[in-house]
Write an enzyme that holds these catalytic residues in place. Sequence first.
Site, short mmCIF file in Angstrom:
data_model
loop_
_atom_site.label_atom_id
_atom_site.label_comp_id
_atom_site.label_asym_id
_atom_site.label_seq_id
_atom_site.Cartn_x
_atom_site.Cartn_y
_atom_site.Cartn_z
N ASP A 1 0.86 -1.19 0.00
CA ASP A 1 0.00 0.00 0.00
C ASP A 1 0.89 1.22 0.00
O ASP A 1 1.97 1.21 0.61
CB ASP A 1 -0.89 -0.02 1.27
N SER B 1 -1.68 6.34 0.76
CA SER B 1 -2.12 7.68 0.36
C SER B 1 -3.51 7.99 0.87
O SER B 1 -3.90 9.14 0.97
CB SER B 1 -2.09 7.80 -1.17
N SER C 1 -16.62 -2.44 -10.11
CA SER C 1 -17.76 -1.84 -9.41
C SER C 1 -19.02 -1.93 -10.25
O SER C 1 -18.97 -1.88 -11.49
CB SER C 1 -17.44 -0.37 -9.12
N TYR D 1 -13.86 8.36 -12.36
CA TYR D 1 -13.71 7.18 -11.50
C TYR D 1 -14.35 5.95 -12.17
O TYR D 1 -13.72 4.90 -12.32
CB TYR D 1 -14.34 7.42 -10.12
N LYS E 1 -12.81 2.26 -13.88
CA LYS E 1 -13.22 0.87 -13.62
C LYS E 1 -13.48 0.15 -14.93
O LYS E 1 -13.06 -1.00 -15.12
CB LYS E 1 -14.48 0.85 -12.73
C1 UD1 Z 1 -20.62 4.97 -4.96
C2 UD1 Z 1 -20.10 4.79 -6.35
C3 UD1 Z 1 -19.70 3.35 -6.50
C4 UD1 Z 1 -18.68 2.97 -5.43
C5 UD1 Z 1 -19.29 3.22 -4.07
C6 UD1 Z 1 -18.32 2.92 -2.97
C7 UD1 Z 1 -21.01 5.65 -8.48
C8 UD1 Z 1 -22.22 6.13 -9.19
N1 UD1 Z 1 -21.16 5.18 -7.25
O1 UD1 Z 1 -21.85 4.23 -4.89
O2 UD1 Z 1 -19.14 3.12 -7.77
O3 UD1 Z 1 -18.34 1.63 -5.59
O4 UD1 Z 1 -19.70 4.58 -3.99
O5 UD1 Z 1 -17.29 3.87 -2.91
O6 UD1 Z 1 -19.95 5.69 -9.02
N2 UD1 Z 1 -26.56 8.98 0.32
C9 UD1 Z 1 -27.27 9.90 1.07
N3 UD1 Z 1 -26.58 10.69 1.93
C10 UD1 Z 1 -25.23 10.63 2.08
C11 UD1 Z 1 -24.49 9.71 1.30
C12 UD1 Z 1 -25.20 8.90 0.42
O7 UD1 Z 1 -28.50 9.97 0.97
O8 UD1 Z 1 -24.66 11.41 2.86
C13 UD1 Z 1 -27.28 8.08 -0.60
C14 UD1 Z 1 -26.89 8.25 -2.05
O9 UD1 Z 1 -27.66 9.24 -2.66
C15 UD1 Z 1 -27.17 6.85 -2.60
C16 UD1 Z 1 -26.93 5.92 -1.40
O10 UD1 Z 1 -26.97 6.76 -0.24
O11 UD1 Z 1 -28.52 6.75 -2.96
C17 UD1 Z 1 -25.58 5.23 -1.44
O12 UD1 Z 1 -24.57 6.21 -1.66
P1 UD1 Z 1 -23.02 5.87 -1.55
O13 UD1 Z 1 -22.74 5.17 -0.28
O14 UD1 Z 1 -22.27 7.13 -1.82
O15 UD1 Z 1 -22.77 4.81 -2.71
P2 UD1 Z 1 -23.15 4.89 -4.28
O16 UD1 Z 1 -23.27 6.27 -4.75
O17 UD1 Z 1 -24.26 3.95 -4.52
#
Ligand code: UD1
Length: 340
Positions: free
Chosen positions: A33, A36, A126, A151, A155
């Site tokens: 690793d 970073s 992913s 990003y 992938k």
């Molecule tokens: C994202 C990435 C995915 C990556 C994953 C883990 C995209 C589109 N998505 O997934 O590739 O593998 O992160 O790093 O590239 N949410 C809230 N409030 C918050 C945070 C999130 O409501 O503060 C909601 C988001 O709108 C979403 C869900 O929770 O509907 C999951 O979000 P998140 O954990 O960020 O994952 P993804 O966006 O699905």
Amino acid sequence: MKKTVLVSGGAGFIGSHVTVELVEAGYDVVVADNMSNCDMTCFEGVTKIIGRRLPFVQMDFCDMEAVNRLFEEYHIDAVIHFAAFKAVGESVEMPLLYYRNNLLSFINVLEAARTHGGCNVLFSSSATVYGEPEELPVTERSPRQPATSPYGNTKQMCEDFLRDAVKAYSEIKGIALRYFNPIGAHPSALIGELPRGVPNNLVPFITQTAIGKRECLSIFGNDYPTPDGTCLRDYIDIVDLAKAHVCAVSRMLDGRMKEPYEIFNVGTGRPVSVLELVTAFEKVNGLKLNYRFAPRRSGDVTAIWADPTLANEELGWKAERSVEDTLAAAWAWEKHLAGK
Ligand code: UD1
């Protein structure tokens, strides 16, 4: 003879859990690793869980000479490549940084795999490659959609690098695992997710709000065309996810692959809404979470979940932990951090 697995990015969230499962399955593991995006917390947690210190190399996979040195020092039978940047928003702001880091590091891994007598390569992909899917759940044959962020693009490109390298060089075999939403922590609460700064992902934001590090969780959008208006995702327990890697590595090492390049979805097959996840977290941990509805976050897809049949049948792997157990583990980890 025991086989050796190199885990690049092995001090991070997913890498540390995979390392533990590999060791428990009887593999020798080398962790590398560049630190970073993490500190030694998880590597030290791994040491406590398995009761010994694994070989650890601090190095950058973008440095070809360092990668060659690593492959010369150890006889690597398989490499699991996690070392990459993963923040969607940051990748939009700094695309070249993401392209340089994520693409170059993987090219170097493939080059070393080819030139050091051949190697099995597992790439950490992913569900983002499916974009906003037209049909749900998604199978491995569902079409990839044009990436909506650098990003996501890295992938897709790395999947293609692996596919093409396997086709051209018979000494490389490859598997890409497409993760849905990995969450949770090891049941020991000694390793887990350790985001730097304000978390982008949902579950770390939830646990940091519950512990009082964040004031309020914003739920991004409650006007989506879903049963409760919030997005649907396939949340996969981190230990279950880690076990899928052991199944995939043993399939490669034991010569059980049906094709030299294979792809598997790693998910539960169960859609869960943001609101359901928040409610489950409150219930299983017996607390109330401060949250509010906020506008949609740009780039979010409405709904995505896996058809995990292929992984179930071919890898002999199945997600086992309930969302409740996973959320209890995530909370135990946050409390462990707070108690440090
Ligand atoms: C994202 C990435 C995915 C990556 C994953 C883990 C995209 C589109 N998505 O997934 O590739 O593998 O992160 O790093 O590239 N949410 C809230 N409030 C918050 C945070 C999130 O409501 O503060 C909601 C988001 O709108 C979403 C869900 O929770 O509907 C999951 O979000 P998140 O954990 O960020 O994952 P993804 O966006 O699905």
